[in-house]
Design a protein around this motif. Structure first.
Motif, mmCIF file in Angstrom:
data_model
loop_
_atom_site.group_PDB
_atom_site.id
_atom_site.type_symbol
_atom_site.label_atom_id
_atom_site.label_comp_id
_atom_site.label_asym_id
_atom_site.label_seq_id
_atom_site.Cartn_x
_atom_site.Cartn_y
_atom_site.Cartn_z
ATOM 1 N N TRP A 909 7.570 -11.607 0.691
ATOM 2 C CA TRP A 909 6.219 -11.047 0.737
ATOM 3 C C TRP A 909 5.519 -11.275 -0.598
ATOM 4 O O TRP A 909 6.107 -11.105 -1.658
ATOM 5 N N LYS A 910 4.212 -11.613 -0.504
ATOM 6 C CA LYS A 910 3.472 -11.957 -1.726
ATOM 7 C C LYS A 910 2.240 -11.072 -1.870
ATOM 8 O O LYS A 910 1.677 -10.570 -0.897
ATOM 9 N N LEU A 911 1.817 -10.960 -3.126
ATOM 10 C CA LEU A 911 0.718 -10.047 -3.433
ATOM 11 C C LEU A 911 -0.630 -10.581 -2.934
ATOM 12 O O LEU A 911 -0.968 -11.747 -3.156
ATOM 13 N N ALA A 926 1.846 2.412 2.939
ATOM 14 C CA ALA A 926 1.783 2.123 4.375
ATOM 15 C C ALA A 926 2.336 0.728 4.668
ATOM 16 O O ALA A 926 2.203 -0.194 3.858
ATOM 17 N N TYR A 927 2.958 0.594 5.822
ATOM 18 C CA TYR A 927 3.527 -0.688 6.242
ATOM 19 C C TYR A 927 2.641 -1.359 7.291
ATOM 20 O O TYR A 927 2.136 -0.689 8.201
ATOM 21 N N GLN A 942 5.471 -6.528 8.322
ATOM 22 C CA GLN A 942 5.099 -7.786 7.673
ATOM 23 C C GLN A 942 4.371 -7.561 6.352
ATOM 24 O O GLN A 942 3.745 -8.475 5.836
ATOM 25 N N GLY A 943 4.494 -6.357 5.835
ATOM 26 C CA GLY A 943 3.876 -6.132 4.530
ATOM 27 C C GLY A 943 3.764 -4.646 4.246
ATOM 28 O O GLY A 943 4.009 -3.809 5.115
ATOM 29 N N ARG A 944 3.425 -4.338 2.993
ATOM 30 C CA ARG A 944 3.247 -2.922 2.643
ATOM 31 C C ARG A 944 2.240 -2.786 1.506
ATOM 32 O O ARG A 944 2.029 -3.711 0.718
ATOM 33 N N VAL A 945 1.632 -1.612 1.467
ATOM 34 C CA VAL A 945 0.626 -1.307 0.450
ATOM 35 C C VAL A 945 1.338 -0.893 -0.838
ATOM 36 O O VAL A 945 2.255 -0.067 -0.810
ATOM 37 N N THR A 946 0.960 -1.468 -1.972
ATOM 38 C CA THR A 946 1.576 -1.097 -3.249
ATOM 39 C C THR A 946 0.642 -0.249 -4.117
ATOM 40 O O THR A 946 1.104 0.571 -4.891
ATOM 41 N N SER A 947 -0.656 -0.463 -3.998
ATOM 42 C CA SER A 947 -1.633 0.343 -4.736
ATOM 43 C C SER A 947 -2.847 0.517 -3.837
ATOM 44 O O SER A 947 -3.260 -0.445 -3.182
ATOM 45 N N THR A 948 -3.427 1.692 -3.830
ATOM 46 C CA THR A 948 -4.611 1.892 -2.988
ATOM 47 C C THR A 948 -5.490 2.971 -3.594
ATOM 48 O O THR A 948 -4.996 4.010 -4.041
ATOM 49 N N LEU A 962 1.978 -6.278 -0.671
ATOM 50 C CA LEU A 962 2.842 -7.440 -0.528
ATOM 51 C C LEU A 962 2.903 -7.772 0.954
ATOM 52 O O LEU A 962 3.267 -6.909 1.758
ATOM 53 N N VAL A 963 2.508 -9.007 1.309
ATOM 54 C CA VAL A 963 2.368 -9.373 2.717
ATOM 55 C C VAL A 963 3.055 -10.717 2.967
ATOM 56 O O VAL A 963 2.964 -11.637 2.133
#
Lengths: 1003, 109
Positions: A909-911, A926-927, A942-948, A962-963
């Motif tokens: 997964w990439k930023l 969240a995923y 298929q990804g997750r939230v790192t900062s929001t 990262l997705v």
């Protein structure tokens, strides 16, 4: 009934009466009583209900081994469950309540369990509550929670204080009975520093009750004289009410001193945890009498024979009026004789040995006590109190020969040495067939750092049960311990005790020997956890051959008493069921503490402010006075936001972000780690530590760097400034300064120790203040002293100088995307410089901002944050930071790992940036889900939230995440089903949301 | 709670002053090393029951890394020495072999 005798009582003061209450009932006792002796004096034999079957239970023992008499002690802030009545010294106003019953001790609903006992065998919980699964939450768990558990949890904060105490001894003696005192005396005579711990309030152990002579004088006199002599010796420390709780590696010992439990109104700490280092240890911990396993041995009124003797001699309490004694050894006769001499009617001594006992039996008979050899108890009659016993042949199935009306039964199954402290740190045991117990194996003691033993057992805890044997054994142990601690042996003599001719014990593990299943299922082994002979036998039949497995399956020995009464009997029953000798079965592991110690003592002083000191920046107090909402960052406290008036924290953050973007903001960045790396090889060293090339950095310039561990994962980031040819200043994250310093030291000391580099952590030497925003340069020019123009100090440069009269180092770096200067001044001048900036900045609209505004602004710029975008499994390549990885370097820490196949996997997964389609803010963590399900039937992620964050600048929610294949999917929408019940839809975008070309910071 | 003597500052330090760093005398494998060699260096650490040579740091004291040879079963300590060495010094090897006569450094003959 049990009652106070009209005369006697070695430990009580009959001239005074003190009041206490049990289950709300006011009762009276004497100073010197234990709660147990006072309850017995008031005919309160029944003190609780058992754990599983809720059977009535009475006091069995007189010391720490007591399994039944556990009470809820005290009220409110001084409430404490599971306190042993037998070791609780009575004081005026004591309040105690019994445990494990509902609604009352006398009438208990759970008592119905005893009628279901055939349905509650060993392993019941494992077998019963497996299926159906849905029943667990709604049926089984509430039932278990209602019926199980010992005592209640306190609801209020502990009002008492506790402390730790460090001590050192040449010879530590654990136990203050005859053996301990004698060992201490002989060790101290060599000049060794001796510390003696006694868990009770009295010296002498059991000897004053059991009697005997030392060098022709009564043993009590010998004890007094020895204590007096020890008290006079400057090299001896004596402590009562202080238990040796555990023996650990290399002579480390924990002592648990109860300072004010018996003085509830006294000042000072309640408990003290002694942290002792001893060169040599003598365990003189005595022995514990074993119960006999016969049907109904748990009915209130059945007690250990030695305990009855203790209550009669020490407290002048008779446990009953008509007593039957059952024994398999001569010691039981001491109880019969003692009670008879106290005026109690001793109906019968049932001696399981067909030939009966030795000289003591003759003494008993001479007093008119009837002795029946070869007899045992088939069954005890009674519910809440012993009413009768049925007598049978020991060698039989339990056919009753005779019934006797009685109200108390004394049982003696022989003595087991207290080997716990010997065993804690690896001391081995051997089986003593003659005395039917395990005792320390002197060939295999716990070993110290030098490979030699550091623990010796003495006296009864070494199997020397008779007083005359103890005297010789303890003398030798004391001398040998002092010698091993490096002191010259003195030619001192062991005192001599009179020998008593005793007939050997015959092991009795079940009474009668061929008891049928009906009797076996009423013969208790573990009183506290309700484990019977039949449970252990069932476990053996079901294949539990290891004693450790049987323990866990049946819960034998797993209660708060840790099986002090039950273990030997239990493993003897198990050995018999398995058809193997007892030593082949072995014991379970002895683990500290010997008896439960308070959590308060373990914590000691480490509570409240002392638990973890807070680190404060030089400007901390100013923040506190200006509305800071604090956020813990490592051990630091940083302002999250500065609230004004009735403003919410959220509104404050919005205001701070806007003001910084439009005017000028002030950030206390003092917490950032600052490491000086200096030496001819400093550049080479930093090239190994950072993924980028640092050695090419020019003095006067700054470079952003990434640091990975040898696994390749990103561990820290920060700006590096080259001070001169040999010197770099590395900024780390706030939480990273200490461990990055340690990381550098580790590599320098253990891998590249020939490189000439020195590292110093100067984090706290400087206050560092960020002056950020379009008006920043105007403000600094107004204060004056340095040319901070774009030409003189371009982006990513630094300079030393004086600003407004302060010695300063100015870094032109930006974590917000704005024109930004980070200015370091000596820590002692940080507050004055901050105040100067605040006052001079008023005309430019200056406002301080906190960590949340910092976070929002860095996210708007797409800057990563260690700990948000990274979690210890993320490599720089995942974050699109390939530009910060030097391709020219042959090596850096993490480079080889980043070449491993999984690290190079294109499916990592990439930023990316994430923009909700409706402008709302994505939940943190969240995923994103994809199509289909995985092997566990869960939705594919298929990804997750790192900062929001909510971005005030863009007036919408922005996020990074990262997705899977993220950078190749720009513009695509993905969905996040969240725990708040909503499903969010977000578009994959560039992570830089604001000023993509960096024009604002580079002006 | 072990006591180990720091070979730098000479303090007989309680375990609470120390931090254990696992197996000592590892050989670092960097770029160019095989997958197996790198995997072995990064993950395959010895944790024997018996004689072990470990890295320790006097973290609450002088801050130095050192090595300790000790028996993980009996807790006997055969000696400590500076981390800037490629093998245990001879006196420590002799001390080990007094208790474990069959022992050799890295299985050498």
């Amino acid at each position: 009934m049990s009652k106070r005798l009209s005369t006697g009582g070695r430990l009580i003061d009959r001239s005074r009466r003190i009041g206490f209450s049990f289950n709300g009932k006011p009762l009276a006792g004497h100073p010197g009583d234990t709660l147990a002796s006072a309850l017995l004096a008031n005919d309160q034999m029944m003190v609780g209900r058992s754990f599983k079957y809720h059977r009535p239970r009475g006091i069995v023992a007189s010391g720490v081994e007591e399994p039944n008499a556990l009470v809820n002690m005290g009220e409110g802030k001084r409430f404490e469950p599971n306190q042993r009545a037998t070791t609780t010294e009575l004081f005026d106003g004591l309040t105690a309540r019994s445990q494990n019953h509902w609604p009352s001790l006398d009438f208990d609903i759970g008592g119905i369990n005893k009628h279901l006992s055939r349905l509650l065998p060993a392993g019941f919980y494992y077998k019963m509550f497996m299926y159906p699964r849905a029943f667990w939450k709604s049926v089984y768990e509430p039932f278990i929670r209602q019926s199980a558990g010992l005592g209640q949890a306190p609801t209020e904060r502990d009002a008492d204080s506790y402390e730790h105490f460090y001590a050192f001894a040449d010879v530590l003696v654990i136990g203050g009975g005859v053996a301990g005192l004698l060992a201490a005396r002989h060790a101290a005579d060599t000049g060794a520093r001796v510390l003696v711990l006694e868990q009770t309030a009295h010296w002498g152990g059991r000897s004053p009750v059991d009697g005997g002579t030392v060098d022709g004088s009564p043993v009590a006199q010998f004890i007094d004289e020895t204590v007096s002599a020890l008290e006079q010796m400057p090299n001896v420390t004596l402590r009562r009410r202080c238990m040796g709780a555990g023996v650990y590696d290399h002579g480390y010992v924990l002592g648990y001193e109860r300072l004010t439990d018996h003085l509830p109104y006294a000042q000072g700490p309640r408990h003290r945890l002694w942290r002792i280092r001893a060169k040599q240890i003598v365990t003189a911990t005595g022995a514990i009498e074993r119960p006999l396993s016969f049907a109904g041995n748990d009915i209130p009124g059945v007690m250990l024979a030695s305990a009855m003797r203790d209550y009669a001699v020490d407290y002048a309490v008779s446990p009953g009026e008509r007593v039957v004694v059952a024994t398999n050894n001569d010691d039981g006769y001491r109880t019969a004789i003692c009670l008879r001499n106290a005026g109690v009617n001793v109906l019968r001594v049932l001696d399981a040995r067909s030939a009966g006992g030795g000289a003591l039996m003759d003494d008993a008979r001479a007093l008119g006590i009837r002795v029946d050899p070869g007899r045992g108890i088939a069954k005890v009659g009674g519910g809440k109190r012993v009413q009768s016993v049925q007598i049978c042949a020991q060698d039989g199935v339990g056919g009753a020969l005779e019934a006797l009306k009685c109200d108390a039964v004394a049982m003696s199954g022989g003595w087991s040495p207290v080997v716990h402290l010997w065993s804690h740190c690896g001391g081995k045991l051997l089986w003593d067939e003659a005395q039917a117990h395990f005792r320390p194996d002197p060939e295999h003691p716990p070993l110290g750092a030098d490979g030699n033993g550091f623990v010796r057992a003495a006296g009864a805890s070494n199997g020397a049960l008779a007083l005359c044997d103890t005297l010789a054994d303890a003398t030798e142990a004391g001398k040998a311990a002092a010698k091993a601690a490096g002191f010259r042996r003195r030619n001192t003599r062991a005192p001599v005790g009179e020998a008593v001719s005793e007939r050997p014990l015959e092991a009795v593990w079940l009474m009668p020997q061929q008891a049928d299943v009906g009797l076996r299922s009423k013969s208790w082994l573990d009183f506290q956890n309700d484990v019977k002979v039949s449970d252990v036998q069932l476990a053996a039949r079901e294949g539990f051959e290891s004693v450790e497995h049987t323990k866990r399956y049946t819960t034998l020995g797993m209660a708060t008493d840790q099986g002090k009464l039950s273990n030997i009997n239990g493993l003897a029953v198990l050995s018999d069921a398995l058809g193997q000798p007892i030593p082949a079965t072995g014991t379970t592991t002895f683990r500290p503490p010997y008896t439960p110690i308070s959590m308060g003592a373990i914590a000691g002083e480490a509570r409240d402010e002392v638990f973890q000191p807070i680190r404060r920046t030089p400007i901390h107090d100013w923040h506190d006075a200006h509305g800071a909402d604090w956020e813990p960052v490592g051990q630091w406290r940083r302002p999250y936001a500065f609230r004004r008036g009735s403003e919410s924290a959220h509104d404050a953050v919005i205001r701070e972000v806007r003001n910084t973007r439009e005017a000028v903001g002030l950030l206390d960045a003092s917490t950032l780690g600052k490491l000086i790396v200096k030496g001819p090889d400093a550049g080479r060293f930093l090239d190994m530590l950072y993924t980028n090339m640092m050695s090419t950095l020019k003095p006067g310039r700054c470079r952003y760097g990434l640091m990975c561990n040898e696994n390749g994962f990103l561990m820290d980031d920060g700006v590096v400034a080259r001070i001169d040819e040999d010197t770099f200043l590395c900024h780390t994250t706030t939480g990273g300064a200490e461990h990055i310093h340690a990381h550098m030291e580790e590599w320098l000391q253990t891998e590249w120790w020939d490189w000439q580099v020195y590292v110093a952590n100067v984090t706290e030497q400087h206050a560092q203040i960020g002056v950020v925003g379009p008006m920043a340069r105007k403000l600094l020019d107004k204060i004056g002293g340095m040319d901070l123009s774009a030409e003189a100090l371009p982006f990513m440069a630094w300079a030393d100088g004086r600003i407004g009269g302060f010695d300063a180092r100015v870094y032109r770096i930006s974590f917000s995307g704005e024109l930004s200067y980070e200015i370091a001044v000596p820590a002692s001048q940080g507050l004055a410089f901050w105040k100067l900036l605040i006052s001079a900045g008023a005309e430019f609209g200056i406002m301080p901002y906190g960590t949340e505004a910092l976070h929002v602004m860095r996210a708007e710029k797409g800057f990563i944050m260690i700990g948000d975008e990274t979690d210890g499994t993320v490599i720089p390549q995942d974050l699109g930071l390939d530009w910060a990885i030097s391709g020219k370097k042959e090596d850096y820490i993490g480079k080889r790992a980043q070449a491993r196949s999984h690290m190079a996997d294109p499916d990592r997964w990439k930023l990316v940036g994430l923009e909700t389609t409706d402008g709302s803010v994505l939940p943190d963590g969240a995923y994103a889900v994809g199509e289909g399900v995985n092997a566990n039937g869960q939705k594919v992620t298929q990804g997750r939230v790192t900062s929001t964050y909510y971005s005030p600048t863009l007036d919408r929610g922005i996020a990074m995440g990262l997705v899977l294949h993220g950078p190749d999917r720009m513009g695509e929408e993905i969905t996040f089903p969240c725990t708040d019940g909503k499903t969010y839809s977000a578009r994959i975008v560039d992570p830089v949301f604001y000023d993509k070309d960096g024009e604002k910071q580079n002006v | 709670m072990l006591i180990l003597t720091c070979p730098y500052c000479g303090v007989a330090a309680d375990e609470t002053e120390l931090a254990c760093g696992g197996e000592a005398h590892l050989t670092r494998h960097g770029p160019g090393s095989s997958d197996d060699a790198f995997h072995g260096y990064l993950f395959s650490r010895k944790n024997p029951r018996g004689l072990h040579v470990e890295r320790w740091r006097h973290v609450q004291g002088c801050g130095k890394w050192f090595h300790a040879a000790r028996d993980t079963v009996t807790l006997q300590v055969f000696g400590t020495y500076p981390a800037q060495s490629h093998e245990p010094p001879e006196d420590i090897v002799r001390a080990i072999r007094r208790r474990h006569p069959e022992w050799t450094w890295k299985g050498a003959a």
